[in-house]
Enzyme design. Structure first.
Site, PDB file in Angstrom:
ATOM      1  N   ARG A 158       0.843  -1.206   0.000  1.00  0.00           N
ATOM      2  CA  ARG A 158       0.000   0.000   0.000  1.00  0.00           C
ATOM      3  C   ARG A 158       0.870   1.246   0.000  1.00  0.00           C
ATOM      4  NH1 ARG A 158      -2.820  -2.617   4.616  1.00  0.00           N
ATOM      5  NH2 ARG A 158      -4.328  -3.997   3.642  1.00  0.00           N
ATOM      6  N   PHE A 201     -12.021  -3.993  -5.053  1.00  0.00           N
ATOM      7  CA  PHE A 201     -11.974  -4.964  -3.935  1.00  0.00           C
ATOM      8  C   PHE A 201     -11.367  -4.250  -2.726  1.00  0.00           C
ATOM      9  CE2 PHE A 201     -11.347  -7.368  -7.901  1.00  0.00           C
ATOM     10  CZ  PHE A 201     -12.402  -8.257  -7.861  1.00  0.00           C
ATOM     11  N   SER A 213     -18.196  -5.217  -3.163  1.00  0.00           N
ATOM     12  CA  SER A 213     -19.574  -5.725  -3.218  1.00  0.00           C
ATOM     13  C   SER A 213     -20.197  -5.806  -1.831  1.00  0.00           C
ATOM     14  CB  SER A 213     -19.598  -7.104  -3.876  1.00  0.00           C
ATOM     15  OG  SER A 213     -18.732  -7.974  -3.166  1.00  0.00           O
ATOM     16  N   ALA A 228     -17.305  -6.155  -8.872  1.00  0.00           N
ATOM     17  CA  ALA A 228     -16.123  -5.608  -9.536  1.00  0.00           C
ATOM     18  C   ALA A 228     -16.122  -5.898 -11.032  1.00  0.00           C
ATOM     19  CB  ALA A 228     -14.861  -6.196  -8.898  1.00  0.00           C
ATOM     20  N   ASP A 272      -7.107  -5.794  -5.829  1.00  0.00           N
ATOM     21  CA  ASP A 272      -6.672  -6.683  -4.736  1.00  0.00           C
ATOM     22  C   ASP A 272      -7.817  -7.637  -4.393  1.00  0.00           C
ATOM     23  OD1 ASP A 272      -5.214  -7.813  -2.669  1.00  0.00           O
ATOM     24  OD2 ASP A 272      -5.815  -6.286  -1.223  1.00  0.00           O
ATOM     25  N   CYS A 312      -3.837 -13.351  -3.870  1.00  0.00           N
ATOM     26  CA  CYS A 312      -3.501 -14.018  -2.614  1.00  0.00           C
ATOM     27  C   CYS A 312      -3.878 -15.500  -2.677  1.00  0.00           C
ATOM     28  CB  CYS A 312      -4.178 -13.333  -1.429  1.00  0.00           C
ATOM     29  SG  CYS A 312      -5.964 -13.316  -1.551  1.00  0.00           S
TER      30      CYS A 312
HETATM   31  N1  SAH Z   1      -7.810  -4.583  -0.597  1.00  0.00           N
HETATM   32  C1  SAH Z   1      -8.232  -4.980   0.714  1.00  0.00           C
HETATM   33  C2  SAH Z   1      -8.515  -6.458   0.845  1.00  0.00           C
HETATM   34  C3  SAH Z   1      -9.492  -7.007  -0.149  1.00  0.00           C
HETATM   35  S1  SAH Z   1     -10.282  -8.443   0.412  1.00  0.00           S
HETATM   36  C4  SAH Z   1      -7.186  -4.526   1.741  1.00  0.00           C
HETATM   37  O1  SAH Z   1      -6.079  -4.187   1.359  1.00  0.00           O
HETATM   38  O2  SAH Z   1      -7.503  -4.550   2.932  1.00  0.00           O
HETATM   39  C5  SAH Z   1     -11.378  -8.788  -0.856  1.00  0.00           C
HETATM   40  C6  SAH Z   1     -12.604  -7.896  -0.910  1.00  0.00           C
HETATM   41  O3  SAH Z   1     -13.249  -8.199  -2.147  1.00  0.00           O
HETATM   42  C7  SAH Z   1     -13.653  -8.108   0.176  1.00  0.00           C
HETATM   43  O4  SAH Z   1     -13.920  -6.888   0.800  1.00  0.00           O
HETATM   44  C8  SAH Z   1     -14.910  -8.593  -0.569  1.00  0.00           C
HETATM   45  O5  SAH Z   1     -16.100  -8.025  -0.051  1.00  0.00           O
HETATM   46  C9  SAH Z   1     -14.661  -8.074  -1.964  1.00  0.00           C
HETATM   47  N2  SAH Z   1     -15.278  -8.816  -3.068  1.00  0.00           N
HETATM   48  C10 SAH Z   1     -15.334 -10.156  -3.249  1.00  0.00           C
HETATM   49  N3  SAH Z   1     -15.910 -10.447  -4.437  1.00  0.00           N
HETATM   50  C11 SAH Z   1     -16.210  -9.259  -5.024  1.00  0.00           C
HETATM   51  C12 SAH Z   1     -16.799  -8.896  -6.274  1.00  0.00           C
HETATM   52  N4  SAH Z   1     -17.183  -9.816  -7.162  1.00  0.00           N
HETATM   53  N5  SAH Z   1     -16.936  -7.581  -6.538  1.00  0.00           N
HETATM   54  C13 SAH Z   1     -16.535  -6.629  -5.664  1.00  0.00           C
HETATM   55  N6  SAH Z   1     -15.972  -6.924  -4.476  1.00  0.00           N
HETATM   56  C14 SAH Z   1     -15.812  -8.218  -4.160  1.00  0.00           C
END
Ligand code: SAH
Length: 389
Positions: A208, A223, A245, A272, A292, A332
């Protein structure tokens, strides 16, 4: 006479010789007549190989603790090992008040995870063997960290395979529902009782900072979860759109924006894939994009579908970049290797028609050590790409 030590096959013994701590059930020649805990392990010639955690119900029967047959696995042993793990994190002092103190096999403390969020700890006991030492571990952690409270987030599915209950319970003191974390000057709330993992994603901390240092113009954090990337992007970018989401995740992202006095972050609740497709159809452009996503490949069988998903979001993000725009993209998924990740990005770049330059390849921070001989300790990889056309 019943023997309380384990006897393993030549193949089992070779695992330890090649630097991997796990011996599987199929390589146990004679299981120990002992409850879960520490057992001495021998080869079929009777040579002592060292001490291991013993998990009778698990496919991973033995996890190496100490190669010294004379070691005594007691409270003092745990104290010394935890002390070394904590000392490995010293370079982070002053940069953040929150980090992973124990990354299981990565720190030679198999199946144990301990995260620190400011003055509180969250632990995970991920095998029957390590669960047997809960008291010793808790006592050592208390003495070494002086934390005000600690919680066991033992609500993870691997515990079922170990024949253990899935619970969330206090270890000592009281851990607040929300803990304010300071990460390289950016503050956000972690949710130790209910958040993903142990309450926040600590593993992207330095990534980050990297992206925050090069961010500019119109930025997108896809995400976003609690907005941790968005908050770093907002330091240099003019505007940041954070997409997730999950409504509750965005509610927390909104609190975090207020906490940091950021007014240039817009939150969007959307899928997303749909969001990126719609922006692309509109011909939108961004200067900085972060992708991410959660682990699309949860197991080996779902890898091919997962690669298609990763390629889809990366291809669209590349097409959304303004000239000179930057994309930071991560995965990840343990099942997606570093090589496969880079191949996927190469395919996405080819299809996007953009000239994508590889500026950096990123991995895990020092508090999530990835041991070369233990692939399971590594899962996070990322790349910083620039559209140079
Ligand atoms: N970038 C964040 C961690 C992301 S974790 C950090 O650095 O802390 C993954 C995230 O993706 C979660 O919040 C989950 O709600 C979201 N997510 C999962 N599938 C998704 C989709 N299809 N569209 C949008 N968000 C999604």
């Amino acid at each position: 006479m019943k023997e309380s030590h384990a006897v393993v096959s030549a193949r089992g013994a070779r695992r330890w010789q090649t630097g991997h701590p796990w011996i599987f059930r199929s390589d146990i020649v004679k299981p120990p007549a002992a409850p879960p805990g520490a057992v001495l392990t021998r080869d079929q010639q009777g040579r002592a190989l060292g001490w291991a955690l013993w998990s009778p119900a698990s496919e991973i029967s033995l996890r190496l603790l100490d190669r010294d047959p004379d070691a005594v696995i007691d409270g003092r042993w745990w104290h010394a090992q935890l002390q070394s793990a904590i000392a490995r994190r010293l370079p982070l002092a002053g940069l953040t008040d929150s980090c992973r103190l124990v990354h299981g096999e990565g720190d030679g403390l198999p199946s144990l995870v301990v995260d620190r969020f400011d003055r509180w700890l969250v632990a995970q006991f991920l095998s029957a063997g390590v669960e047997a030492f809960r008291e010793e571990i808790v006592e050592a952690l208390h003495a070494l960290t002086g934390a005000e409270g600690a919680l066991a987030r033992n609500d993870v599915s691997v515990r079922t395979r170990e024949g253990l209950e899935r619970t969330v319970e206090p270890l000592w003191g009281e851990v607040p529902q929300e803990v304010e974390v300071n990460e390289h000057g950016v503050r956000y709330f972690a949710a130790p009782h209910t958040g993903q993992k142990t309450g926040a994603f600590l593993d992207q901390r330095e990534n980050r900072v990297l992206v925050g240092s090069v961010a500019r113009g119109r930025a997108l954090d896809v995400f976003s979860y609690h907005g941790s990337f968005a908050l770093h992007l907002a330091q240099r970018a003019e505007t940041v759109t954070a997409v997730d989401s999950s409504g509750p995740a965005l509610a927390r992202a909104s609190e975090n924006a207020v906490l940091n006095g950021r007014q240039n972050i817009t939150l969007v609740e959307a899928d997303a894939f749909d969001f990126l497709r719609a922006r692309e159809a509109e011909g939108a452009r961004y200067d900085t994009i972060v992708l991410d996503p959660p682990a699309f490949a949860k197991n080996k069988a779902s890898l091919e579908g997962a690669v298609r998903g990763y390629k889809d979001i990366n291809f669209r993000a590349m097409r959304l970049l303004a000239p000179g725009g930057l994309l930071y993209t991560a995965s990840c998924s343990y099942h997606l290797s570093k090589t496969r990740f880079l191949d996927m990005l190469q395919d996405a770049a080819a299809d996007s028609g953009r000239r994508m330059v590889l500026r950096a390849i990123t991995g895990q921070p020092l508090d999530h050590p990835e041991v070369m001989t233990v692939p399971e300790t590594g899962y996070l990889k990322g790349a910083l790409l620039e559209a140079s056309d």
